[in-house]
Design an enzyme around this catalytic site. Structure first.
Site, PDB file in Angstrom:
ATOM      1  N   CYS A 106     -68.736 -27.215  -3.408  1.00 46.76           N
ATOM      2  CA  CYS A 106     -67.507 -26.406  -3.557  1.00 46.76           C
ATOM      3  C   CYS A 106     -67.471 -25.220  -2.605  1.00 46.76           C
ATOM      4  O   CYS A 106     -66.417 -24.624  -2.394  1.00 46.76           O
ATOM      5  CB  CYS A 106     -67.368 -25.947  -4.997  1.00 46.76           C
ATOM      6  N   HIS A 122     -62.373 -20.227  -5.759  1.00 45.15           N
ATOM      7  CA  HIS A 122     -62.538 -21.673  -5.944  1.00 45.15           C
ATOM      8  C   HIS A 122     -61.862 -22.076  -7.250  1.00 45.15           C
ATOM      9  O   HIS A 122     -61.991 -21.391  -8.272  1.00 45.15           O
ATOM     10  CB  HIS A 122     -64.032 -22.004  -5.978  1.00 45.15           C
ATOM     11  N   ASN A 161     -59.912 -29.583  -9.666  1.00 44.38           N
ATOM     12  CA  ASN A 161     -60.953 -29.096  -8.755  1.00 44.38           C
ATOM     13  C   ASN A 161     -61.144 -30.118  -7.632  1.00 44.38           C
ATOM     14  O   ASN A 161     -61.693 -31.190  -7.858  1.00 44.38           O
ATOM     15  CB  ASN A 161     -62.248 -28.910  -9.560  1.00 44.38           C
TER      16      ASN A 161
HETATM   17  O1  UT7 Z   1     -66.763 -26.757  -8.942  1.00 44.77           O
HETATM   18  C1  UT7 Z   1     -68.151 -26.784  -9.014  1.00 44.77           C
HETATM   19  C2  UT7 Z   1     -68.636 -25.950 -10.068  1.00 44.77           C
HETATM   20  N1  UT7 Z   1     -68.222 -26.438 -11.355  1.00 44.77           N
HETATM   21  C3  UT7 Z   1     -67.724 -25.615 -12.245  1.00 44.77           C
HETATM   22  O2  UT7 Z   1     -67.554 -24.466 -11.940  1.00 44.77           O
HETATM   23  C4  UT7 Z   1     -67.457 -26.137 -13.614  1.00 44.77           C
HETATM   24  C5  UT7 Z   1     -68.093 -25.242 -14.638  1.00 44.77           C
HETATM   25  N2  UT7 Z   1     -67.979 -25.688 -16.017  1.00 44.77           N
HETATM   26  C6  UT7 Z   1     -66.797 -25.831 -16.687  1.00 44.77           C
HETATM   27  O3  UT7 Z   1     -65.732 -25.679 -16.120  1.00 44.77           O
HETATM   28  C7  UT7 Z   1     -66.849 -26.089 -18.168  1.00 44.77           C
HETATM   29  O4  UT7 Z   1     -68.165 -25.932 -18.628  1.00 44.77           O
HETATM   30  C8  UT7 Z   1     -66.335 -27.516 -18.571  1.00 44.77           C
HETATM   31  C9  UT7 Z   1     -64.835 -27.609 -18.373  1.00 44.77           C
HETATM   32  C10 UT7 Z   1     -67.056 -28.572 -17.783  1.00 44.77           C
HETATM   33  C11 UT7 Z   1     -66.606 -27.734 -20.065  1.00 44.77           C
HETATM   34  O5  UT7 Z   1     -66.004 -26.697 -20.817  1.00 44.77           O
HETATM   35  P1  UT7 Z   1     -66.849 -25.922 -21.924  1.00 44.77           P
HETATM   36  O6  UT7 Z   1     -65.945 -24.946 -22.526  1.00 44.77           O
HETATM   37  O7  UT7 Z   1     -68.094 -25.396 -21.275  1.00 44.77           O
HETATM   38  O8  UT7 Z   1     -67.153 -27.057 -22.968  1.00 44.77           O
HETATM   39  P2  UT7 Z   1     -68.568 -27.551 -23.522  1.00 44.77           P
HETATM   40  O9  UT7 Z   1     -69.267 -28.402 -22.533  1.00 44.77           O
HETATM   41  O10 UT7 Z   1     -69.297 -26.418 -24.132  1.00 44.77           O
HETATM   42  O11 UT7 Z   1     -68.068 -28.457 -24.719  1.00 44.77           O
HETATM   43  C12 UT7 Z   1     -67.426 -27.902 -25.873  1.00 44.77           C
HETATM   44  C13 UT7 Z   1     -67.030 -29.049 -26.773  1.00 44.77           C
HETATM   45  C14 UT7 Z   1     -68.178 -30.052 -27.000  1.00 44.77           C
HETATM   46  O12 UT7 Z   1     -68.052 -30.561 -28.320  1.00 44.77           O
HETATM   47  P3  UT7 Z   1     -68.990 -29.976 -29.506  1.00 44.77           P
HETATM   48  O13 UT7 Z   1     -70.399 -30.242 -29.085  1.00 44.77           O
HETATM   49  O14 UT7 Z   1     -68.659 -28.514 -29.583  1.00 44.77           O
HETATM   50  O15 UT7 Z   1     -68.525 -30.768 -30.691  1.00 44.77           O
HETATM   51  C15 UT7 Z   1     -67.885 -31.149 -26.019  1.00 44.77           C
HETATM   52  O16 UT7 Z   1     -68.419 -32.397 -26.406  1.00 44.77           O
HETATM   53  O17 UT7 Z   1     -65.983 -29.789 -26.153  1.00 44.77           O
HETATM   54  C16 UT7 Z   1     -66.377 -31.175 -26.048  1.00 44.77           C
HETATM   55  N3  UT7 Z   1     -65.777 -31.699 -24.823  1.00 44.77           N
HETATM   56  C17 UT7 Z   1     -64.541 -32.214 -24.793  1.00 44.77           C
HETATM   57  N4  UT7 Z   1     -63.611 -32.396 -25.755  1.00 44.77           N
HETATM   58  C18 UT7 Z   1     -62.434 -32.946 -25.393  1.00 44.77           C
HETATM   59  C19 UT7 Z   1     -66.297 -31.742 -23.581  1.00 44.77           C
HETATM   60  N5  UT7 Z   1     -65.417 -32.276 -22.733  1.00 44.77           N
HETATM   61  C20 UT7 Z   1     -64.315 -32.587 -23.465  1.00 44.77           C
HETATM   62  C21 UT7 Z   1     -63.076 -33.164 -23.147  1.00 44.77           C
HETATM   63  N6  UT7 Z   1     -62.172 -33.319 -24.136  1.00 44.77           N
HETATM   64  N7  UT7 Z   1     -62.760 -33.548 -21.898  1.00 44.77           N
END
Ligand code: UT7
Length: 329
Positions: free
Chosen positions: A116, A256, A286
């Site tokens: 990125c 970004h 992204n």
């Molecule tokens: O560009 C390169 C660098 N990359 C980034 O900067 C990305 C950085 N990370 C992120 O943007 C975020 O961490 C994500 C968008 C990838 C994930 O968001 P989050 O708020 O960190 O969610 P999480 O991984 O903590 O998941 C929260 C909950 C989980 O369920 P439980 O364990 O709380 O029951 C996940 O299983 O959301 C669930 N979850 C989803 N639910 C519905 C994860 N992905 C999804 C989804 N739809 N697509």
């Protein structure tokens, strides 16, 4: 006389026609529009669906527009740099393929693999070649066909990424506008939280690596999120400080576009007005190395000569940084 600076003299972008909406994703993985919008700020992403096309094909459209907008002949380009992690092939590089397809007969170049941060690092590289006098006209691209390395059964990654390309033409500027300063960072110890597990020399492709889905993006989202926010705030603050700039002096922050919550956290990290933050994430997702030049392209008609612009990015590697430039037209 001010030093010769490398200034952006044209900007262009390309987003493929195919659209993958949040609704479409609902039928592919267990997710929903509300979750995606509230956790990422993304509504849709563009996907390159045309058979037998790759990252170079999106870049060709960008280069053609850059040449037309700047009234430049293809043979006048000295150098082309392509920031990408999804080049057409593992080798050769994609920059030379783009040069061939666009008739840049006198250009040399190469790809920069900084995920990125690919455009940010490529811009700095291109600027050095212009500012030393080694080159007069340098094309810098950031482009990724992320759909080629995304597992559309993995809801943690497939909702975030999209395809797209953007780029700029850099030329010498004697009025003092252009590339002013940059701080770039790397931390290879963080490579395992955002990477592709197989396909390189360490673990070449086999039937087993394909079956184990090791040719897709692997990301530990939460860990990357925290490092992204802290990294971009830190380098932006340091670039401001060493150029004696206050946050009020910056006309545009170009972050970004990985996650709207990351963008908001970075802006609030140095109390920056969201009105002056370039945003494309809702419609593009992204696009990895594509996000920064696509932002500049989409906001081009709002930019004025002399505007002070701060670009910042964070990505796999880990790589991150911030670049300060002034707009030259
Ligand atoms: O560009 C390169 C660098 N990359 C980034 O900067 C990305 C950085 N990370 C992120 O943007 C975020 O961490 C994500 C968008 C990838 C994930 O968001 P989050 O708020 O960190 O969610 P999480 O991984 O903590 O998941 C929260 C909950 C989980 O369920 P439980 O364990 O709380 O029951 C996940 O299983 O959301 C669930 N979850 C989803 N639910 C519905 C994860 N992905 C999804 C989804 N739809 N697509």
């Amino acid at each position: 006389m001010p030093p010769i600076r490398a200034a952006i003299t044209a900007v262009a972008g390309h987003l493929p026609e195919g659209i993958l909406s949040n609704k479409d994703l609902e039928s592919m993985v267990e997710t929903n529009d509300e979750w995606i919008r509230s956790r990422t700020g993304i509504e849709q992403r563009h996907i390159l669906k045309t058979a037998n096309t790759g990252t170079s094909d999106m870049c060709v459209e960008v280069v053609k527009d850059l040449l037309a907008k700047s009234n430049t002949k293809p043979e006048e380009i000295d150098m082309i740099i392509c920031g990408t992690i999804t080049g057409d092939l593992v080798f050769p590089d994609t920059a030379n393929t783009i040069a061939d397809k666009c008739g840049l007969k006198n250009a040399f170049g190469y790809d920069i693999n900084a995920a990125c941060s690919g455009f940010l690092f490529s811009l700095t590289t291109g600027a050095q070649f212009v500012q030393t006098g080694f080159c007069k006209k340098v094309i810098v691209l950031g482009a990724d066909k992320m759909s080629s390395i995304i597992d559309y059964q993995d809801r943690a990654t497939c909702v975030i990424f999209g395809d797209g390309a953007g780029g700029v033409l850099l030329e010498p500027n004697e009025e003092g506008f252009g590339f002013m300063d940059a701080i770039h960072c790397g931390d290879g110890s963080g490579r395992e939280i955002l990477h592709m597990k197989a396909g390189g020399s360490l673990k070449p492709p086999t039937v087993d690596t394909v079956l184990a889905k090791e040719h897709f993006v692997y990301q530990e989202g939460k860990a990357v999120f925290k490092k992204a926010v802290n990294g971009m705030i830190d380098t932006t603050k340091r670039v401001l400080e060493r150029n004696n700039l206050k946050k009020e002096d910056i006309d545009w922050l170009v972050p970004h576009q990985a996650n709207m919550r990351i963008i908001q956290s970075v802006a609030s990290g140095f109390d920056f007005d969201m009105e002056k933050v370039m945003l494309t994430i809702a419609k593009t997702g992204n696009t990895t190395a594509g996000t920064l030049p696509i932002c500049l392209w989409k906001y081009e008609d709002k930019l004025k000569k002399g505007d002070k612009i701060m670009l910042t990015a964070f990505g796999g590697g880990l790589t991150w940084g911030s670049t300060y430039l002034t707009w030259a037209y």
